[in-house]
Write an enzyme that holds these catalytic residues in place. Sequence first.
Site, PDB file in Angstrom:
ATOM      1  N   LYS A 196      -2.204  -1.494  -4.052  1.00  0.00           N
ATOM      2  CA  LYS A 196      -3.230  -0.163  -3.861  1.00  0.00           C
ATOM      3  C   LYS A 196      -2.287   0.928  -3.983  1.00  0.00           C
ATOM      4  O   LYS A 196      -1.102   1.265  -3.153  1.00  0.00           O
ATOM      5  CB  LYS A 196      -3.814  -0.198  -2.512  1.00  0.00           C
ATOM      6  CG  LYS A 196      -4.416   0.799  -2.308  1.00  0.00           C
ATOM      7  CD  LYS A 196      -5.301   0.690  -0.896  1.00  0.00           C
ATOM      8  CE  LYS A 196      -6.115   1.940  -0.417  1.00  0.00           C
ATOM      9  NZ  LYS A 196      -6.508   1.590   0.872  1.00  0.00           N
ATOM     10  N   LYS A 231       1.143  -1.009  -0.020  1.00  0.00           N
ATOM     11  CA  LYS A 231      -0.033   0.007  -0.090  1.00  0.00           C
ATOM     12  C   LYS A 231       0.828   1.092   0.141  1.00  0.00           C
ATOM     13  O   LYS A 231       1.550   1.476   0.960  1.00  0.00           O
ATOM     14  CB  LYS A 231      -0.954   0.095   1.331  1.00  0.00           C
ATOM     15  CG  LYS A 231      -1.658   1.349   1.201  1.00  0.00           C
ATOM     16  CD  LYS A 231      -2.682   0.873   2.571  1.00  0.00           C
ATOM     17  CE  LYS A 231      -3.719   2.283   2.653  1.00  0.00           C
ATOM     18  NZ  LYS A 231      -4.713   2.240   3.651  1.00  0.00           N
TER      19      LYS A 231
HETATM   20  C1  PBG Z   1      -7.261   3.280   5.533  1.00  0.00           C
HETATM   21  C2  PBG Z   1      -7.757   3.117   4.066  1.00  0.00           C
HETATM   22  C3  PBG Z   1      -7.535   3.850   2.790  1.00  0.00           C
HETATM   23  C4  PBG Z   1      -8.251   3.359   1.896  1.00  0.00           C
HETATM   24  C5  PBG Z   1      -8.399   2.071   2.104  1.00  0.00           C
HETATM   25  N1  PBG Z   1      -8.394   2.007   3.342  1.00  0.00           N
HETATM   26  C6  PBG Z   1      -7.095   5.303   3.149  1.00  0.00           C
HETATM   27  C7  PBG Z   1      -5.772   5.575   3.630  1.00  0.00           C
HETATM   28  O1  PBG Z   1      -4.678   4.759   3.854  1.00  0.00           O
HETATM   29  O2  PBG Z   1      -5.649   6.758   4.029  1.00  0.00           O
HETATM   30  C8  PBG Z   1      -8.098   3.993   0.566  1.00  0.00           C
HETATM   31  C9  PBG Z   1      -9.199   3.745  -0.400  1.00  0.00           C
HETATM   32  C10 PBG Z   1      -9.451   4.604  -1.525  1.00  0.00           C
HETATM   33  O3  PBG Z   1      -8.621   5.671  -1.710  1.00  0.00           O
HETATM   34  O4  PBG Z   1     -10.499   4.385  -2.312  1.00  0.00           O
HETATM   35  N2  PBG Z   1      -7.090   2.448   6.449  1.00  0.00           N
END
Ligand code: PBG
Length: 334
Positions: A256, A202
């Site tokens: 992601k 991520k």
């Molecule tokens: C947080 C989380 C995020 C997303 C999914 N889980 C945001 C972040 O890490 O700040 C983002 C998903 C998206 O932007 O569609 N645990």
Amino acid sequence: MIPPRRFPRSRLRRLRVSKAVRALSAEHHLAAHDFIYPVFVHGGRQAQEEIAALPAVCRHSQSSLLHIAEQAITAGIKALALFPAIATEQKTDDGREAYNEDGLVPQTVQLLKKNFPELAVITDVALDPYTTHGQDGIIDADGYVLNDATLAVLQKQALCQAAAGADMVAPSDMMDGRIAVLRDALEEQGFVNTIILSYAVKYASHFYQPFRAAVGSAEMLKGDKRNYQMQSANRAEALHEASMDVSEGADILLVKPAGLYLDVIAALATTCHLPIYAYQVSGEYVMLKNAARFLSEPHCVLEALLAIKRAGASAIFTYYALDAVQWLRDEGLV
Ligand code: PBG
């Protein structure tokens, strides 16, 4: 006899000549079961709410969620990923609402599983919707997210979700060692079939902004998440993250964002032998949504999703899930 010709012996255009032949020679296909539908839920209020930052996506009440879940199942979608918008008064420094057994997520999981036992429900393991500071974990006096203190809370959160009946728990927090800690806890408590879908790779992306507005952590967030999420410059590190999660007991790995990290998806798909999922995140969604003024939205969205599949993802989280299924059925489009 016709004299041999030197050119061309092979005409690649033969396999492009008609719709039927193109379909037969396609290396990758999109189908409803490729999509995981991320949905936002909020507590208390009855009605669904629009989200200004995410056009055409809603924060659901319990009843509108059941309605959308039914639509998804009818469309052939197999899984929903739940994200809670927690009321401000329930947010604390330590995010303890994350493991409230009667909290919004466990209640929603129970409701979904009771009504649609065949639907796979995925829950997010991370503290950001629950903390007053919007970080994914417990912070110290300087705002630094403490790894090991956070693990203890994530463990409670994942157990609470598993007990409510979540099919997959999906840690998206990027703490070190969390897969091992979650796996041990799940095994110990008898949740031997709870799947761990690890957000193994991520990135600290700016494309999450609309999501943070949707769960209500945007205005709370102090600082950024760069000291735990990965920097976008790195790919070798992604392979290392992935192999650690494999050895700690993950069942599925996720990359992601998706569309800007196709090289990472491809690298993982060739080196790891677990299923690789990808998340077309909120920023990717709004880019395409806004481009719809200038481009054909259905064609461009399907092309973007197919690219993610071709890179090696076996399932894709996308806010376009329902539309995409509809567009795939639309004969004229593919
Ligand atoms: C947080 C989380 C995020 C997303 C999914 N889980 C945001 C972040 O890490 O700040 C983002 C998903 C998206 O932007 O569609 N645990």
